[in-house]
Design an enzyme around this catalytic site. Structure first.
Site, mmCIF file in Angstrom:
data_model
loop_
_atom_site.group_PDB
_atom_site.id
_atom_site.type_symbol
_atom_site.label_atom_id
_atom_site.label_comp_id
_atom_site.label_asym_id
_atom_site.label_seq_id
_atom_site.Cartn_x
_atom_site.Cartn_y
_atom_site.Cartn_z
ATOM 1 C CD GLU A 19 -2.946 -0.674 2.475
ATOM 2 O OE1 GLU A 19 -2.638 0.142 3.368
ATOM 3 O OE2 GLU A 19 -3.939 -1.426 2.570
ATOM 4 C CE LYS A 20 1.160 8.206 -2.391
ATOM 5 N NZ LYS A 20 2.585 8.112 -2.766
ATOM 6 C CE LYS A 35 -6.893 -0.290 16.215
ATOM 7 N NZ LYS A 35 -7.982 -1.259 15.996
ATOM 8 C CG ASN A 64 -10.041 -5.802 12.715
ATOM 9 O OD1 ASN A 64 -9.252 -6.471 12.042
ATOM 10 N ND2 ASN A 64 -9.695 -4.649 13.243
ATOM 11 N NE ARG A 93 -9.981 -9.190 15.791
ATOM 12 C CZ ARG A 93 -9.510 -8.006 16.159
ATOM 13 N NH1 ARG A 93 -10.051 -7.383 17.197
ATOM 14 N NH2 ARG A 93 -8.513 -7.434 15.531
HETATM 15 P P1 ADP Z 1 -8.016 -4.347 18.057
HETATM 16 O O1 ADP Z 1 -8.159 -3.520 16.851
HETATM 17 O O2 ADP Z 1 -9.259 -5.019 18.493
HETATM 18 O O3 ADP Z 1 -7.264 -3.684 19.112
HETATM 19 P P2 ADP Z 1 -5.669 -5.848 17.628
HETATM 20 O O4 ADP Z 1 -5.237 -5.827 16.204
HETATM 21 O O5 ADP Z 1 -4.921 -5.047 18.628
HETATM 22 O O6 ADP Z 1 -7.184 -5.520 17.571
HETATM 23 O O7 ADP Z 1 -5.783 -7.327 18.090
HETATM 24 C C1 ADP Z 1 -6.521 -7.746 19.215
HETATM 25 C C2 ADP Z 1 -5.953 -9.033 19.681
HETATM 26 O O8 ADP Z 1 -6.033 -9.991 18.664
HETATM 27 C C3 ADP Z 1 -4.512 -8.944 20.047
HETATM 28 O O9 ADP Z 1 -4.309 -9.820 21.120
HETATM 29 C C4 ADP Z 1 -3.787 -9.392 18.801
HETATM 30 O O10 ADP Z 1 -2.540 -9.916 19.141
HETATM 31 C C5 ADP Z 1 -4.750 -10.450 18.304
HETATM 32 N N1 ADP Z 1 -4.786 -10.591 16.844
HETATM 33 C C6 ADP Z 1 -5.231 -9.689 15.961
HETATM 34 N N2 ADP Z 1 -5.183 -10.163 14.711
HETATM 35 C C7 ADP Z 1 -4.691 -11.419 14.789
HETATM 36 C C8 ADP Z 1 -4.397 -12.448 13.835
HETATM 37 N N3 ADP Z 1 -4.603 -12.284 12.533
HETATM 38 N N4 ADP Z 1 -3.904 -13.605 14.294
HETATM 39 C C9 ADP Z 1 -3.697 -13.775 15.603
HETATM 40 N N5 ADP Z 1 -3.955 -12.858 16.549
HETATM 41 C C10 ADP Z 1 -4.433 -11.698 16.160
HETATM 42 P P1 ADP Z 2 -3.537 -4.791 11.519
HETATM 43 O O1 ADP Z 2 -4.311 -5.870 10.821
HETATM 44 O O2 ADP Z 2 -2.239 -5.249 12.032
HETATM 45 O O3 ADP Z 2 -4.385 -4.046 12.488
HETATM 46 P P2 ADP Z 2 -3.859 -2.562 9.686
HETATM 47 O O4 ADP Z 2 -3.943 -2.764 8.221
HETATM 48 O O5 ADP Z 2 -5.123 -2.290 10.401
HETATM 49 O O6 ADP Z 2 -3.134 -3.819 10.320
HETATM 50 O O7 ADP Z 2 -2.790 -1.423 10.004
HETATM 51 C C1 ADP Z 2 -2.348 -1.190 11.321
HETATM 52 C C2 ADP Z 2 -1.933 0.255 11.466
HETATM 53 O O8 ADP Z 2 -0.871 0.560 10.565
HETATM 54 C C3 ADP Z 2 -3.020 1.254 11.119
HETATM 55 O O9 ADP Z 2 -3.853 1.526 12.227
HETATM 56 C C4 ADP Z 2 -2.225 2.466 10.675
HETATM 57 O O10 ADP Z 2 -1.792 3.225 11.769
HETATM 58 C C5 ADP Z 2 -1.022 1.853 10.009
HETATM 59 N N1 ADP Z 2 -1.213 1.730 8.547
HETATM 60 C C6 ADP Z 2 -1.661 0.644 7.878
HETATM 61 N N2 ADP Z 2 -1.716 0.870 6.550
HETATM 62 C C7 ADP Z 2 -1.280 2.131 6.354
HETATM 63 C C8 ADP Z 2 -1.073 2.965 5.193
HETATM 64 N N3 ADP Z 2 -1.321 2.523 3.971
HETATM 65 N N4 ADP Z 2 -0.594 4.220 5.389
HETATM 66 C C9 ADP Z 2 -0.339 4.677 6.634
HETATM 67 N N5 ADP Z 2 -0.501 3.946 7.753
HETATM 68 C C10 ADP Z 2 -0.964 2.688 7.637
HETATM 69 MG MG MG Z 3 -6.115 -2.999 12.022
#
Ligand code: ADP
Ligand code: ADP
Ligand code: MG
Length: 463
Positions: free
Chosen positions: A200-201, A237, A291, A293
């Site tokens: 992604e950009k 977060k 997400n 869940r």
């Molecule tokens: P939220 O946006 O609800 O804060 P997080 O991305 O921080 O979600 O993930 C919440 C919990 O789920 C964390 O304990 C993270 O480690 C776990 N988690 C999130 N995505 C995955 C995944 N694809 N596989 C395994 N654990 C995940």
């Molecule tokens: P995860 O599944 O680990 O939660 P996300 O795709 O939601 O992954 O991305 C996690 C965080 O990374 C986002 O909340 C944002 O802060 C940053 N991020 C992801 N994609 C981008 C992007 N294209 N440009 C800037 N920041 C990004």
């Molecule tokens: Mg995310």
């Protein structure tokens, strides 16, 4: 409504689901690993079953053991919480095949949203704006270079199966792509058992704005407003709030409509979250992921909407139609959540679980604490270091900030370091107070925010 539900999780979310069950007079059945014998969710439950050794792969991810307990205990349904099996489509299918309701969307919907790369294609086709990036996955460094060239640097390499901010690498120049590709792939393989990558950009200085959605099986889909989760450390977060201060009513409506469209595009049922990046122009927004869940930060939405999201999850999964209509949803007041992690910010955020020698949680008006901690408990090194969420709620954002400050002043935990002091410092930072934090805020200001903690730790004064 269900009679008996198995909670296939641990920690604060197991306790949260347990509470919803009790209030609905549903019998909660819990499972635990050998490391969690003394855990709060086990202490609360009348029916608790050990499902294996400490390692998640042997216990909380052990599908056979979990399904066996659910059947032996006569459970109608399984709530997966977040993490672990919550976004595992095969597990959702296996539950259904065993005649047990999976409290979440169908395996098919999880598959559609679960591959973040495929979800982008689906959203684009449905007319939801996505971040500029690769068409589908990038299989090699060459493909990544071509995709990066076409969108322009800087870019992010991201794991299709990613979550929790892992499997993501930034590249500012073509020379960096090769190493970043290998690193991100290895991390994704280790974390998710899947190393597919997409590109992604990088949106510079965006805000992370997400929308809570609810969908029933009768085609009713609504959103419950937004959350601003821009205060992040390395894409994870730390502080979340609802509603997002930067949204005008017009933009909120547009983004909410896009979130509903996204949910419909994957045939969604149950509670879910559609995550967007909001451009600094506060005009353009891009779908990032869905997400499938309940989310860690669901509580802030509960506080400003008055809707119990876990209760809604149970109602929807049991086949009841949504009673709420979009026009019934109003956002009132402001809510902030601070995640309390067992980690030492001064030592590079090293996880430092241990025994809780003394614990006091804040209380009083407008305060909610979701936690699995109690005085004397042992926080296990085997699992996530997040152990508590402190939420504050008040009529205005400034009142909520002041309330959260006093919550963190009251909060006392002796036994191991936490990030509470760091969160406290953030609550006094002008950028946070003005509601101007982007996802770059914490990484940019970390050293000034940690100055006090560092001095405190050097001085040897007991915090
Ligand atoms: P939220 O946006 O609800 O804060 P997080 O991305 O921080 O979600 O993930 C919440 C919990 O789920 C964390 O304990 C993270 O480690 C776990 N988690 C999130 N995505 C995955 C995944 N694809 N596989 C395994 N654990 C995940
Ligand atoms: P995860 O599944 O680990 O939660 P996300 O795709 O939601 O992954 O991305 C996690 C965080 O990374 C986002 O909340 C944002 O802060 C940053 N991020 C992801 N994609 C981008 C992007 N294209 N440009 C800037 N920041 C990004
Ligand atoms: Mg995310």
């Amino acid at each position: 409504m269900f009679k008996r539900i198995l909670i296939a999780n641990r920690g604060e979310i197991a306790v949260r689901v347990f509470r919803a069950c009790r209030e609905l007079e549903i019998e909660p059945v819990v499972v635990y690993s050998q490391a969690d014998r003394e855990a709060l969710h086990v202490q609360l439950a009348e029916q608790a079953y050990c499902i294996g050794p400490a390692r998640s792969a042997d216990s909380y991810l052990n599908v056979n053991a979990i399904l066996t307990v659910a059947q032996a205990a006569g459970c109608d349904a399984i709530h997966p919480g977040y993490g672990f099996l919550s976004e595992n489509a095969d597990f959702a299918d296996a539950c259904e095949a065993a005649g047990i309701t999976f409290i979440g969307p169908s395996g098919d919907a999880i598959r559609k949203a679960g591959s973040k790369s495929a979800a982008r294609d689906l959203m684009r086709a449905a007319g939801v704006p996505v971040t500029p990036g690769s068409d589908g996955p990038v299989a090699s460094v060459e493909e990544a270079l071509t995709a990066a060239e076409s969108v322009g640097y800087p870019v992010l390499l991201k794991a299709s199966a990613g979550g929790g901010g892992r499997g993501i690498r930034r590249c500012d120049r073509p020379e960096e792509l090769s190493a970043a590709f290998a690193e991100a792939k290895a991390e994704a393989q280790a974390c998710f058992g899947n190393d597919e990558m997409y590109l992604e950009k990088l949106v510079l200085r965006p805000r992370h704005i997400e929308f809570q959605v609810l969908a029933d099986r009768y085609g009713n889909v609504i959103h419950l407003g937004d959350r601003d989760c821009s205060v992040q450390r390395r894409n994870q977060k730390l502080i979340e709030e609802a509603p997002a201060r930067c949204l005008t009513p017009e933009l909120r409506e547009r983004m909410g409509a896009a979130a509903v469209k996204a949910a419909k595009a994957v045939g969604y049922e149950n509670a879910g979250t559609v995550e967007f990046l909001l451009d600094p122009d506060r005009e353009h927004f891009y779908f990032m992921e869905m997400n499938t869940r309940i989310q860690v930060e669901h509580g802030v939405t509960e506080l400003v909407t008055g809707v119990d999201l876990v209760r809604q999850q149970l109602r929807i999964a049991s086949g009841l139609a949504l009673r709420l209509r979009q026009e019934d949803v109003t956002l009132q007041g402001h809510a902030i959540e601070c995640r309390i992690n067992a980690e030492d910010p001064v030592q590079g955020f090293r996880p430092c679980p241990g025994r809780v020698d003394f614990l006091h949680f804040p209380g009083g008006p407008g305060v909610r604490v979701d936690s699995c901690l109690y005085s004397g408990c042992e926080l296990s090194p085997y699992y996530d270091s997040m152990a508590a969420k402190i939420l504050a709620y008040a009529p205005t954002r400034m009142e909520t900030i002041r309330r959260m400050r006093r919550c963190l002043e009251e909060f006392t935990l002796e036994g191991f370091p936490t990030n509470a002091e760091l969160s406290y410092q953030i609550l006094y930072h002008p950028e946070f107070i003005l509601g101007e934090c982007t996802t770059a805020f914490l990484d940019e200001h970390l050293s000034e925010l940690l100055e006090f903690s560092r001095k405190l730790s050097e001085s040897g004064v007991d915090a």
